[in-house]
Design a protein around this motif. Sequence first.
Motif, mmCIF file in Angstrom:
data_model
loop_
_atom_site.group_PDB
_atom_site.id
_atom_site.type_symbol
_atom_site.label_atom_id
_atom_site.label_comp_id
_atom_site.label_asym_id
_atom_site.label_seq_id
_atom_site.Cartn_x
_atom_site.Cartn_y
_atom_site.Cartn_z
ATOM 1 N N PRO A 70 45.431 33.016 50.761
ATOM 2 C CA PRO A 70 47.044 32.687 49.983
ATOM 3 C C PRO A 70 47.523 31.786 49.365
ATOM 4 C CG PRO A 70 46.782 32.413 52.558
ATOM 5 C CD PRO A 70 45.708 32.900 52.006
ATOM 6 N N ASP A 71 47.242 30.692 49.760
ATOM 7 C CA ASP A 71 47.433 29.763 48.803
ATOM 8 C C ASP A 71 47.250 29.276 47.512
ATOM 9 O OD1 ASP A 71 48.194 28.605 51.099
ATOM 10 O OD2 ASP A 71 46.629 27.304 51.577
ATOM 11 N N GLU A 72 46.202 30.626 47.078
ATOM 12 C CA GLU A 72 45.895 30.495 45.241
ATOM 13 C C GLU A 72 46.784 31.732 44.528
ATOM 14 O OE1 GLU A 72 42.150 30.322 44.272
ATOM 15 O OE2 GLU A 72 41.604 29.154 45.698
ATOM 16 N N SER A 73 47.541 31.294 44.498
ATOM 17 C CA SER A 73 49.411 32.160 43.728
ATOM 18 C C SER A 73 47.969 33.299 42.386
ATOM 19 C CB SER A 73 50.248 31.327 42.831
ATOM 20 O OG SER A 73 49.569 30.191 41.916
ATOM 21 N N VAL A 74 47.014 32.209 42.021
ATOM 22 C CA VAL A 74 46.476 33.399 41.154
ATOM 23 C C VAL A 74 45.618 34.577 41.724
ATOM 24 C CG1 VAL A 74 44.428 31.616 40.844
ATOM 25 C CG2 VAL A 74 45.071 33.133 38.716
ATOM 26 N N ASN A 75 45.589 34.643 42.534
ATOM 27 C CA ASN A 75 45.245 35.902 43.214
ATOM 28 C C ASN A 75 46.478 36.566 43.371
ATOM 29 O OD1 ASN A 75 42.256 34.497 43.507
ATOM 30 N ND2 ASN A 75 43.199 34.346 45.649
ATOM 31 N N ARG A 76 47.262 36.144 43.896
ATOM 32 C CA ARG A 76 48.806 37.227 43.424
ATOM 33 C C ARG A 76 48.829 38.094 42.393
ATOM 34 N NH1 ARG A 76 53.508 34.513 46.285
ATOM 35 N NH2 ARG A 76 52.437 32.679 45.382
ATOM 36 N N LEU A 77 48.929 37.058 40.767
ATOM 37 C CA LEU A 77 48.967 37.593 39.962
ATOM 38 C C LEU A 77 48.120 38.442 39.477
ATOM 39 C CD1 LEU A 77 49.606 36.637 36.572
ATOM 40 C CD2 LEU A 77 48.299 35.715 36.793
ATOM 41 N N LYS A 78 47.041 38.131 39.606
ATOM 42 C CA LYS A 78 45.439 39.510 39.635
ATOM 43 C C LYS A 78 45.880 40.508 39.994
ATOM 44 C CE LYS A 78 41.271 37.803 39.699
ATOM 45 N NZ LYS A 78 40.666 38.816 38.652
ATOM 46 N N VAL A 79 46.607 40.997 41.531
ATOM 47 C CA VAL A 79 46.929 41.411 41.758
ATOM 48 C C VAL A 79 48.153 42.101 41.035
ATOM 49 C CG1 VAL A 79 49.052 42.916 44.244
ATOM 50 C CG2 VAL A 79 46.563 41.136 44.520
ATOM 51 N N ALA A 80 49.456 41.642 40.425
ATOM 52 C CA ALA A 80 49.895 42.205 39.650
ATOM 53 C C ALA A 80 49.740 42.903 38.283
ATOM 54 C CB ALA A 80 50.968 40.991 38.992
ATOM 55 N N ARG A 81 48.953 42.040 38.496
ATOM 56 C CA ARG A 81 47.837 42.170 36.817
ATOM 57 C C ARG A 81 47.522 44.141 36.687
ATOM 58 N NH1 ARG A 81 45.006 37.219 34.519
ATOM 59 N NH2 ARG A 81 47.012 35.962 33.072
ATOM 60 N N CYS A 82 46.797 44.207 37.993
ATOM 61 C CA CYS A 82 46.142 45.556 38.746
ATOM 62 C C CYS A 82 47.466 46.802 38.612
ATOM 63 C CB CYS A 82 45.845 45.222 39.824
ATOM 64 S SG CYS A 82 44.090 43.762 39.835
ATOM 65 N N ILE A 132 56.297 41.256 42.680
ATOM 66 C CA ILE A 132 55.484 40.156 42.617
ATOM 67 C C ILE A 132 55.127 38.441 41.550
ATOM 68 C CG2 ILE A 132 52.820 39.469 42.295
ATOM 69 C CD1 ILE A 132 52.289 42.322 43.861
ATOM 70 N N THR A 133 55.710 39.614 40.409
ATOM 71 C CA THR A 133 55.633 38.730 39.387
ATOM 72 C C THR A 133 56.555 38.016 39.014
ATOM 73 O OG1 THR A 133 56.165 40.198 37.997
ATOM 74 C CG2 THR A 133 53.896 39.406 37.593
ATOM 75 N N GLU A 134 58.006 38.166 40.215
ATOM 76 C CA GLU A 134 59.145 38.169 40.419
ATOM 77 C C GLU A 134 59.359 36.549 41.042
ATOM 78 O OE1 GLU A 134 63.300 40.896 38.931
ATOM 79 O OE2 GLU A 134 62.116 41.100 41.395
ATOM 80 N N GLN A 135 58.765 37.089 42.539
ATOM 81 C CA GLN A 135 58.093 36.213 42.914
ATOM 82 C C GLN A 135 57.543 34.384 42.773
ATOM 83 O OE1 GLN A 135 56.376 38.349 46.064
ATOM 84 N NE2 GLN A 135 58.309 39.271 47.525
ATOM 85 N N ALA A 143 42.114 43.505 45.165
ATOM 86 C CA ALA A 143 42.475 42.437 44.424
ATOM 87 C C ALA A 143 43.508 41.648 46.263
ATOM 88 C CB ALA A 143 43.597 42.484 43.602
ATOM 89 N N THR A 144 43.967 42.188 46.358
ATOM 90 C CA THR A 144 45.291 42.481 47.801
ATOM 91 C C THR A 144 44.032 41.820 48.868
ATOM 92 O OG1 THR A 144 46.623 43.959 47.174
ATOM 93 C CG2 THR A 144 46.737 43.419 49.305
ATOM 94 N N GLN A 145 43.343 42.405 49.116
ATOM 95 C CA GLN A 145 42.329 41.630 50.120
ATOM 96 C C GLN A 145 42.298 40.378 49.266
ATOM 97 O OE1 GLN A 145 39.070 43.981 51.189
ATOM 98 N NE2 GLN A 145 38.176 42.350 51.852
ATOM 99 N N VAL A 146 41.610 39.732 48.244
ATOM 100 C CA VAL A 146 41.080 38.087 48.571
ATOM 101 C C VAL A 146 42.633 37.802 48.203
ATOM 102 C CG1 VAL A 146 41.158 36.943 46.022
ATOM 103 C CG2 VAL A 146 39.790 38.942 46.487
ATOM 104 N N ALA A 147 44.038 38.595 48.028
ATOM 105 C CA ALA A 147 44.917 37.878 48.196
ATOM 106 C C ALA A 147 45.672 36.829 49.523
ATOM 107 C CB ALA A 147 46.233 38.014 47.222
ATOM 108 N N ARG A 148 45.447 38.221 50.367
ATOM 109 C CA ARG A 148 45.695 38.090 52.131
ATOM 110 C C ARG A 148 44.445 36.713 52.412
ATOM 111 N NH1 ARG A 148 46.917 43.874 52.759
ATOM 112 N NH2 ARG A 148 48.533 44.352 52.429
ATOM 113 N N ARG A 199 55.130 34.386 33.630
ATOM 114 C CA ARG A 199 56.020 34.642 32.621
ATOM 115 C C ARG A 199 55.692 35.783 32.476
ATOM 116 N NH1 ARG A 199 61.148 33.037 32.852
ATOM 117 N NH2 ARG A 199 60.996 31.538 34.097
ATOM 118 N N GLY A 200 54.549 35.691 31.594
ATOM 119 C CA GLY A 200 53.893 36.287 30.946
ATOM 120 C C GLY A 200 53.758 38.053 31.781
ATOM 121 N N GLU A 201 53.362 37.495 32.736
ATOM 122 C CA GLU A 201 53.058 39.091 33.234
ATOM 123 C C GLU A 201 54.528 39.799 34.217
ATOM 124 O OE1 GLU A 201 50.341 41.900 34.048
ATOM 125 O OE2 GLU A 201 49.844 40.244 33.693
ATOM 126 N N LEU A 202 55.530 37.940 34.269
ATOM 127 C CA LEU A 202 56.633 39.157 34.560
ATOM 128 C C LEU A 202 56.918 40.191 33.060
ATOM 129 C CD1 LEU A 202 59.091 39.743 36.380
ATOM 130 C CD2 LEU A 202 59.440 37.166 35.286
#
Length: 194
Positions: free
Chosen positions: A103-115, A141-144, A95-100, A156-159
């Motif tokens: 980077p413009d798709e914030s949902v990928n960072r959400l996936k990292v946070a869920r993991c 990650i979720t605060e950001q 998930a971190t690799q995909v987020a990198r 906000r739900g993942e936060l």
Amino acid sequence: RTLLDEKASDPALRSGAGRTWLELGRIYTMLGDPRAQRAFESAVALLEDVPADHLTDPNWLLPLTDAHHDLAYFLLSFSEASPPESSAREAIRLATQVARLVPDESVNRLKVARCWNLLGLLLQDGDFEASRKAHQAALTITEQLVAEFPEDTRYRGELSRACLGLGVRLCVMGREKEGEQLLRRAELDHHAVG
């Protein structure tokens, strides 16, 4: 011999079969059916065997990330077997690799946070410090994400889940004041989601 056996070298066929096993595993999970484990393991096996030139393609990496995540989640939720920490860690790595890569798709960072949140749950009965660090990573990650997208309830739900996980860990570790603050914050964020 099956068609998959005959076409095993065809990456598109392997990917399609892996995605099918992933979806089947999700259906079995919703039903609480133990066959979900085998489905997720089959998805991982098929999706991991990709050509080297596909290892930087998010379209190939996302289903593999989900298969690792969903296998660990299923085992945590429905199995008496010890959930594989390695699956959760591999999901974080992918998930971190995909987020990198995107980077413009914030949902990928959400996936990292869920993991990270999942890893925190997997470690909750053993390594409290590692569990705390995993939930802290999800919280950061979720605060950001919430700061960038305050109206998006997914973030906000993942936060809220990260605050809950970290709050419980801190209370268990004897850091009640910090833990209780996070638990109250989790409740407020949960109500804000609706």
